[in-house]
Scaffold this active site. Structure first.
Site: not given
Ligand code: ASP
Length: 309
Positions: A176, A227
């Site tokens: 993300t 993230t």
């Molecule tokens: N937080 C994001 C999700 O759960 C994943 C990520 O941080 O890459 O969709």
């Protein structure tokens, strides 16, 4: 002169050093540097924090290296479903989209929801109809195709597993992207964008587009972009929790961010990190994983691009 600050991330995770070549590391750092420069230039030209975070996130969305926009992971159906959010700490206006397909820059659609609709959060078909009304073009699946991501998906496609963006079972990486900024007017903003998790199904939505969970901004406290394992970040209402600890407990930005990432998220089993700024230009970038793609630049002369601890 008032300070300006920009911090960005391209995801946290256990980025196994053995899987990282010097070429890959350079490519990631170059992509971070480009996004940092583009966003910071907006602030230097007296632009708003909202403009700066949108521009920085767009740059990361345009890179195939991160799990957002062009580099989004594959869903269980072999498609790409993206989520994004943006928030203005001055007005507390916010916009978010989820489960959208074919949009090159989901963060810009989230901004249009904030500025051109009377709503905060649009999802799925409705969000796509809104995108169409606003003149967004829809890219074909080939624009989002990436051989490595496709391979990651093929490995688990016929199972019930879903996983965060990573290339090896032990190499958990969240791709993300996000940005937080403080502008010359003293306003802060946050933006976050993601492709979610590989092989996700049933309309799974993570924390990234949820105001207060993965993204939040309030001039009284801080701007935050997260993230990590989204389910835990939703349950921990992580971004808002950082703000609350500052507002109600009088913690500094660093104390609040550390308390949430190093204690509260860990206590419920979540892993990941966040980036945050306050109106004084302080930056916090805690993570409880092995690394987090991150970069920051401010008018005090700080500039840093880093991956590991
Ligand atoms: N937080 C994001 C999700 O759960 C994943 C990520 O941080 O890459 O969709």
């Amino acid at each position: 002169m008032r300070p300006i600050t920009l911090a960005i991330h391209g995801g946290a995770g256990t980025l196994l050093k053995g899987n990282m070549t010097s070429e890959k590391e350079k490519a990631y750092k170059d992509a971070l540097a480009l996004a940092l420069e583009k966003g910071y230039a907006i602030l230097e030209e007296n632009g708003t924090a909202v403009d700066a975070v949108e521009v920085a996130v767009k740059s990361l969305e345009d890179s195939p290296l991160f799990n957002a926009g062009k580099g989004s992971v594959f869903t269980a159906e072999g498609t790409h479903e993206m989520d994004a959010a943006i928030m203005d700490g001055n007005t507390l206006n916010a916009g978010a989209v989820s489960l959208i397909t074919g949009i090159k820059n989901p963060v810009s659609l989230a901004r249009d929801v904030m500025e051109k609709s009377e709503h905060v959060f649009l999802a799925g078909d409705g969000a796509m109809r809104f995108a169409n009304d606003q003149g967004f073009s829809v890219e074909s699946e080939t624009y989002f195709h990436d051989d490595l991501r496709h391979k990651q998906w093929l490995e688990i496609k016929d199972s019930d597993h879903f996983q965060l963006d990573h290339s090896d079972k032990k190499d958990h990486k969240f791709g993300t992207v996000g940005a937080v900024a403080l502008d010359y007017h003293g306003d802060i903003a946050a933006a976050t964008s993601t492709g979610g998790m590989t092989n996700k199904k049933w309309g799974r939505v993570g924390d990234s587009p949820m105001i207060g969970a993965g993204n939040y901004a309030n001039n009284m406290t801080c701007a935050v972009s997260c993230t990590g394992s989204g389910e835990f970040f939703i349950r921990g209402v992580v971004a808002y929790d950082v703000s609350c600890l500052m507002e109600y407990k009088g913690m500094t930005l660093q104390e609040a961010a550390d308390e949430v990432i190093q204690k509260r998220v860990l206590a419920i089993g979540g892993d990941g990190g966040l980036i945050a700024v306050d109106i004084h230009g302080n930056i916090a970038m805690p993570f409880n994983t092995e690394g987090m793609y991150r970069a920051k630049k401010d008018s005090f002369g700080t500039q840093e691009i880093a991956i590991y601890k």
